[in-house]
Motif scaffolding. Sequence first.
Motif, mmCIF file in Angstrom:
data_model
loop_
_atom_site.group_PDB
_atom_site.id
_atom_site.type_symbol
_atom_site.label_atom_id
_atom_site.label_comp_id
_atom_site.label_asym_id
_atom_site.label_seq_id
_atom_site.Cartn_x
_atom_site.Cartn_y
_atom_site.Cartn_z
ATOM 1 N N ASN A 159 1.596 0.339 7.779
ATOM 2 C CA ASN A 159 2.124 0.773 6.491
ATOM 3 C C ASN A 159 0.998 0.861 5.303
ATOM 4 O O ASN A 159 0.382 -0.118 5.256
ATOM 5 N N THR A 160 0.554 2.029 4.912
ATOM 6 C CA THR A 160 -0.673 2.013 4.018
ATOM 7 C C THR A 160 -0.461 1.277 2.794
ATOM 8 O O THR A 160 -1.578 0.569 2.240
ATOM 9 N N LEU A 161 0.737 1.497 2.172
ATOM 10 C CA LEU A 161 1.085 0.682 1.082
ATOM 11 C C LEU A 161 0.795 -0.866 1.410
ATOM 12 O O LEU A 161 0.303 -1.645 0.326
ATOM 13 N N VAL A 162 1.475 -1.402 2.194
ATOM 14 C CA VAL A 162 1.372 -2.910 2.769
ATOM 15 C C VAL A 162 -0.228 -3.326 2.774
ATOM 16 O O VAL A 162 -0.614 -4.365 2.425
ATOM 17 N N ARG A 163 -0.906 -2.340 3.524
ATOM 18 C CA ARG A 163 -2.145 -2.598 4.164
ATOM 19 C C ARG A 163 -3.110 -2.748 2.629
ATOM 20 O O ARG A 163 -3.885 -3.493 2.495
ATOM 21 N N VAL A 231 -3.412 -2.138 -7.374
ATOM 22 C CA VAL A 231 -3.695 -0.931 -6.180
ATOM 23 C C VAL A 231 -3.416 0.437 -6.812
ATOM 24 O O VAL A 231 -2.396 0.434 -7.640
ATOM 25 N N ASP A 232 -4.411 1.250 -6.745
ATOM 26 C CA ASP A 232 -4.064 2.686 -7.495
ATOM 27 C C ASP A 232 -3.044 3.494 -6.601
ATOM 28 O O ASP A 232 -3.549 4.177 -5.714
ATOM 29 N N ILE A 233 -1.851 3.392 -6.953
ATOM 30 C CA ILE A 233 -0.755 3.791 -5.803
ATOM 31 C C ILE A 233 -0.912 5.365 -5.685
ATOM 32 O O ILE A 233 -0.842 6.150 -4.607
ATOM 33 N N ASP A 234 -1.490 6.156 -7.056
ATOM 34 C CA ASP A 234 -1.390 7.558 -6.986
ATOM 35 C C ASP A 234 -2.710 8.007 -5.989
ATOM 36 O O ASP A 234 -2.734 8.877 -5.131
ATOM 37 N N ALA A 235 -3.860 7.091 -5.772
ATOM 38 C CA ALA A 235 -4.795 7.444 -4.877
ATOM 39 C C ALA A 235 -4.242 7.374 -3.381
ATOM 40 O O ALA A 235 -4.952 8.080 -2.353
#
Length: 237
Positions: A159-163, A231-235
Amino acid sequence: MTGAFIIGGAMSLAVAAFVYPSTPGASAAPASHDNIIAATPWGPLTEADRDFVVKVRAAGLWEYPVGQLGLQKGTTEAVVTASRHLIDGHAALDATCRKIAPLLNIMLPNVASPQQQGFVSALTTDTREQFNFDFANILRMTHGSIFNTVAKIRSTTKNTLVRALADQANDTVLDHITVMEKTGLVNFDQTLLRQTTPPDLPSSDLTPPPPTLGQPMTVLTPPQNATSTPVDIDAIT
């Protein structure tokens, strides 16, 4: 009892609560399993992924106030510096958790577990001299314990967000380990022994209560001179 790493009662339970938490929204099974619980736009979400996000949030809910306490009770420059790092790092981690949790449908705790709250209370009752020693050793132990968990999640999650959260947590935990060691107060023999000894506690003693419906979410406010960033979630999205 300065110089003796002896932890009892609520303090010992609180330490265990950080290292081996049973958390709201998390399975009672070990967080090492890879059962997929959701398909998300950022990749599959496993139970271990979900448990990790909750653990990071729960850690901040007691370490952030301990950092604030350290600014008041710390009697050495190194302890005060370490306290600032706790506040700065966990405010940024908390912001990331609060951003990604709703995207991944993860319920976050809003207060620390009773044992974690007891930990803060125990440090509050410490003398200022004893506080320095307990603060450095307990925080070094808990961060050392979670360090392996961070590495495992980072190396296994799809998972990209968890990473991204794991990347941030890795940097933060290593920083906190380092500043605790720089206090010169860490008793490595006892700290590492406790770090590798699983606590014998029921899960009910380790579980932060779920948030009350309609209750505002607790926010860990970053300091004015914050150096850590969420973390920059938008990126990513």
